[in-house]
Motif scaffolding. Structure first.
Motif, short mmCIF file in Angstrom:
data_model
loop_
_atom_site.label_atom_id
_atom_site.label_comp_id
_atom_site.label_asym_id
_atom_site.label_seq_id
_atom_site.Cartn_x
_atom_site.Cartn_y
_atom_site.Cartn_z
N ASN A 266 92.80 7.01 22.29
CA ASN A 266 92.48 8.33 21.77
C ASN A 266 92.07 9.27 22.90
OD1 ASN A 266 91.51 10.37 19.82
ND2 ASN A 266 89.54 9.82 20.74
N TYR B 54 89.48 11.66 13.56
CA TYR B 54 88.41 11.29 14.50
C TYR B 54 87.02 11.40 13.87
CZ TYR B 54 85.77 11.22 18.93
OH TYR B 54 84.90 10.91 19.96
N CYS C 138 95.21 11.78 23.19
CA CYS C 138 95.12 13.02 22.42
C CYS C 138 94.71 14.20 23.29
CB CYS C 138 94.04 12.87 21.35
SG CYS C 138 94.71 12.80 19.70
N HIS D 212 90.80 3.60 16.90
CA HIS D 212 91.44 4.85 16.47
C HIS D 212 92.90 4.61 16.10
CE1 HIS D 212 88.46 5.59 19.67
NE2 HIS D 212 88.06 6.59 18.90
#
Ligand code: F6P
Length: 530
Positions: free
Chosen positions: A36, A122, A77, A188
């Motif tokens: 993530n 998230y 991300c 995640h």
């Protein structure tokens, strides 16, 4: 806690001495690291200048080290507004890869979910739902409530973002100059392997879970479709790694309970599901001693060390944590309060220095927890300020250092008499290892049974049960008053263990299993590990 660490000092032990099979594997491969959070965040100053800040956390530290060995691409991300601006410019220029200024040799590919999808993924599902579940943090009569909004966050956030990750990984694999090995990280991305497999059944997928895996009964707090999807996602990997044998075992039990069609072989630690076999392995994560020492000796750390001298006392207790409910910071202070009540002779002679990094400040549970920490510290300092006045001294029993300053935390680790690590549950806990390595006073480690590190270091630490405030107060007393010879022996054993079980070993063990898998699939191509 681990931040600003990797990459600052690159000449580390990790660069030398890889076994032949690992070296050969890396020479032939492109590592696709998927997490993530990426290795850097981009920010824009008021004058429009773009600056980079290293990503924080154990995942980043560990995988930055891995990336140094090989051709590596990092899929992560876009987390900041500037990350998004950069990602958009890259899209317009049809560029997929971004080189990272202070990490030569590896490149970044952004996943760019829209902000609402990211929020659901998230701030609602990964943290708090999965994080709280995997650390046994829910107050179950009251939470979690899996309502319409949670389901929406699941479908439109978690599932959708996991799918985006899979698409980006598949694109990265297609563009890889060498044979891709996909290294997925953490909670995640539990569903990403399922979506990758739909597109590329042939890719080698390895997933490491950095946090605890709770008992299968506790997973029932999640509705069946969610927990089945999570199990199926992890079983789409070729190898799934956990921090401890107990977590691996819990995972096998969870699969057994939720996927009746799966064949679970407990002895070999393998699961066969829909014709695909997944190996379940244990890799306790660690630190890179050279790198940690280098940061602890840096100019920055030395400056902090001088400044921190003023906060030491005859006895000094420290803790270093993200300000996070699983770390059990509030109970640690309550135990300290109890220690002072039971041993008034310590008044004015002991200081507790707490180095806390605020985290996940979009999530209500984390904001509230930081407030609770501030409140308890305020109460203790007020209470003993009066007591100290009676004795005619100026004394503040707790000093709180809030902020993300890794060199400062390492500087403090050198001089503690007691390091308190009383996490409720923790995947590993690298602070215990950093402290053991750096401390120069034969300081005593107090370690919670709930930390993964306990399984490696527990025998030389003072054990606490995380909810036991009275017991923790007693451990603090024992730690402060332990005879010198015993302190020295325990400290030496801890240090030795940490040095022998370092981050290099964590990586090499994983490469060993990957090479093993390759050797089975394509025996003519690679040196098989012995
Ligand atoms: O493994 C848990 C973890 O991903 C660690 O790397 C790190 O300590 C923390 O969680 C980071 O969390 P976040 O990226 O949400 O700040």
């Amino acid at each position: 806690m681990a931040h600003q660490r990797a990459g600052q000092h690159r000449d580390s032990q990790l660069d030398v001495q890889l076994p032949d099979y690992a070296r050969e594997l890396l020479e032939r491969s492109t590592l696709i690291i998927v997490s993530n959070r990426g290795p850097v965040e981009f920010h824009q100053t008021n004058d429009g200048e773009i600056t980079t800040k290293r990503g924080t956390g154990g995942v980043i530290t560990a995988m930055s080290a891995a990336a140094r060995f090989a051709d590596a691409v990092w899929v992560a991300c876009a987390m900041t507004a500037t990350d998004r601006v950069i990602a958009e410019k890259m899209r317009q220029r049809r560029e997929a890869l971004l080189t990272i200024p202070d990490l030569p040799g590896f490149r970044l590919r952004f996943v760019v979910p829209d902000t609402e999808a990211y929020h659901g993924y998230y701030n609602r599902i990964a943290n708090p739902l999965l994080w709280f579940l995997q650390h046994y943090l829910w107050d179950t009569p009251r939470a979690p409530d899996i309502d319409h909004e949670t389901w929406q966050a699941w479908h439109e956030g978690y599932v959708a973002v996991n799918r985006l990750f899979a698409e980006e990984v598949v694109a990265a694999a297609a563009a890889a100059p060498r044979e891709p090995i996909v290294l997925l990280q953490d909670y995640h991305l539990y569903l990403t392997p399922t979506f990758i497999r739909e597109l590329r059944p042939d890719l080698l997928l390895h997933h490491f879970v950095h946090i605890p895996w709770p008992d299968q009964d506790y997973w029932r707090l999640l509705p069946l479709p969610m927990r089945r999807a999570i199990c199926e996602g992890l079983l789409a990997n070729d190898i799934v790694g956990f921090q401890t044998p107990r977590h691996a075992r819990s995972f096998l039990n969870t699969v057994d309970a939720n996927l009746p069609e799966a064949e679970v072989d407990y002895r070999r630690r393998e699961v066969t599901y829909r014709g695909h076999t997944t190996r379940v392995r244990v890799y306790p994560i660690s630190i890179d001693p050279e790198l940690v020492r280098a940061v602890a000796e840096s100019e920055d750390a030395c400056r902090h060390r001088e400044h921190l001298e003023a906060f030491r006392n005859e006895y000094t207790i420290i803790r270093v944590d993200r300000a996070e409910p699983s770390k059990n910071v509030v109970r640690g202070f309550l135990a300290y309060d109890r220690l002072l009540e039971k041993h008034p002779e310590l008044i004015g002679r002991v200081n507790f220095l707490a180095f806390l990094v605020p985290t996940r400040m979009e999530v209500a549970e984390y904001i509230n927890y930081l407030d609770e920490i501030n409140a308890v510290v305020g109460r203790i300092n007020a209470k003993y300020a009066n007591a100290a006045e009676i004795e005619g001294i100026h004394w503040e029993p707790v000093h709180l250092f809030v902020g993300d300053d890794y060199p400062r935390a390492l500087a403090a680790m050198k001089f503690y008499d007691v390091l308190l690590v009383n996490a409720i549950f923790d995947g590993m806990n690298l602070v215990a290892k950093e402290g053991a390595l750096l401390n120069e006073r034969n300081g005593v480690l107090i370690l919670s049974e709930g930390a993964g590190a306990y399984q490696q270091l527990g025998q030389w630490a003072l054990t606490v049960s995380p909810t036991d405030i009275e017991g923790t107060a007693e451990a603090l007393w024992q730690g402060l008053t332990m005879p010198a010879a015993e302190r020295a022996w325990r400290a030496e054993q801890l240090r030795r263990h940490v040095v022998e079980h370092d981050l290099r070993r964590w990586l090499v063990d994983q490469l060993h299993d990957i090479a093993d898998l390759y050797a089975e699939r394509t025996p003519h191509r690679l040196i098989a590990p012995s």
